[in-house]
Motif scaffolding. Structure first.
Motif, PDB file in Angstrom:
ATOM      1  N   ILE A 169    -105.003  57.670  17.382  1.00 44.22           N
ATOM      2  CA  ILE A 169    -104.304  56.846  16.603  1.00 44.22           C
ATOM      3  C   ILE A 169    -103.876  57.643  15.251  1.00 44.22           C
ATOM      4  CG2 ILE A 169    -104.122  54.633  15.280  1.00 44.22           C
ATOM      5  CD1 ILE A 169    -106.155  53.560  17.275  1.00 44.22           C
TER       6      ILE A 169
ATOM      7  N   GLU B  47    -103.655  51.636  11.183  1.00 41.16           N
ATOM      8  CA  GLU B  47    -104.154  51.058  12.588  1.00 41.16           C
ATOM      9  C   GLU B  47    -105.786  51.149  12.552  1.00 41.16           C
ATOM     10  OE1 GLU B  47    -102.900  49.983  15.566  1.00 41.16           O
ATOM     11  OE2 GLU B  47    -101.368  49.212  13.834  1.00 41.16           O
TER      12      GLU B  47
ATOM     13  N   SER C 261    -100.873  51.675  22.708  1.00 37.57           N
ATOM     14  CA  SER C 261    -100.873  52.193  21.469  1.00 37.57           C
ATOM     15  C   SER C 261     -99.417  53.422  21.724  1.00 37.57           C
ATOM     16  CB  SER C 261    -102.142  53.084  21.198  1.00 37.57           C
ATOM     17  OG  SER C 261    -101.873  54.049  20.149  1.00 37.57           O
TER      18      SER C 261
END
Length: 208
Positions: free
Chosen positions: A77, A82, A192
């Protein structure tokens, strides 16, 4: 065993306060280590093998394999927003305290001895708190942490009720959890990549 119960309650309360993904996974690892130690103590009354196998499985699956997969997913990520969640954690902490009180009230109605009542209250708190985390958290990884917390509570509850689960049942439980979490990690990774977020609320866009 009473020290393990106190540590377990402390870790679960910490989980309700932590909103950073990496720290949540670390807290889950600590919780699973405590559960593994509880499995070892509970299994020693039924033989060394019956104690070591659940202990080793818990360490291997819930302390090493699953958290490692989740941490690798977090590393992918790139958006720092996030990694952190900005919801109010006071509600989940208050709910966990209420669940603990409910566990003691329920255990008192069953007229359990003090030690068994403490363990019973802790398992009820873990089950209900894990369910609450799955509902109240938006990040998929935090929801996975809630799922494993829920499963750990159910597993400990089964241990104190049956005074040691049969080995075949323990293996089946670990296999189910392993498959479920692996699928969830894969889906979270795909989410994602597709939506550039792990916020499960974006899935509402898929409604027809």
């Amino acid at each position: 065993m009473e020290y393990l119960v106190v540590l377990l309650l402390f870790v679960v309360f910490v989980q309700t306060r932590v909103m950073e993904l990496r720290r949540s996974v670390v807290a889950l690892m600590a919780q699973s280590v405590i559960v593994a130690c509880a499995c070892l103590l509970a299994g020693l009354n039924h033989g060394l093998i019956h104690a070591l196998i659940p202990f080793a499985l818990t360490l291997g699956v819930k302390v090493i394999f699953i958290p490692t997969a989740m941490l690798k997913l977090i590393k992918r990520i790139t958006d720092e927003r996030e990694i952190f969640s900005d919801i109010n954690v006071n509600y989940s902490t208050l709910a966990a305290a209420a669940f603990l009180v409910f566990g003691y009230v329920l255990g008192n109605r069953f007229m359990l001895d003090p030690m068994a009542q403490d363990i019973f209250a802790a398992t009820v708190m873990m089950i209900m708190t894990g369910l609450a985390l799955m509902v109240m958290r938006k990040r998929a990884i935090l929801q996975i942490c809630g799922l494993i917390t829920l499963e750990n509570g159910i597993y400990l509850l089964g241990l104190i009720i049956t005074e040691g689960l049969p080995l075949v049942v323990e293996l089946g439980v670990f296999l189910d959890v392993l498959i479920a979490v692996v699928v969830l990690v894969i889906l979270t990774n795909r989410m994602s990549l597709s939506f550039m977020t792990t916020d499960t609320t974006v899935m509402r866009k898929l409604k027809g």
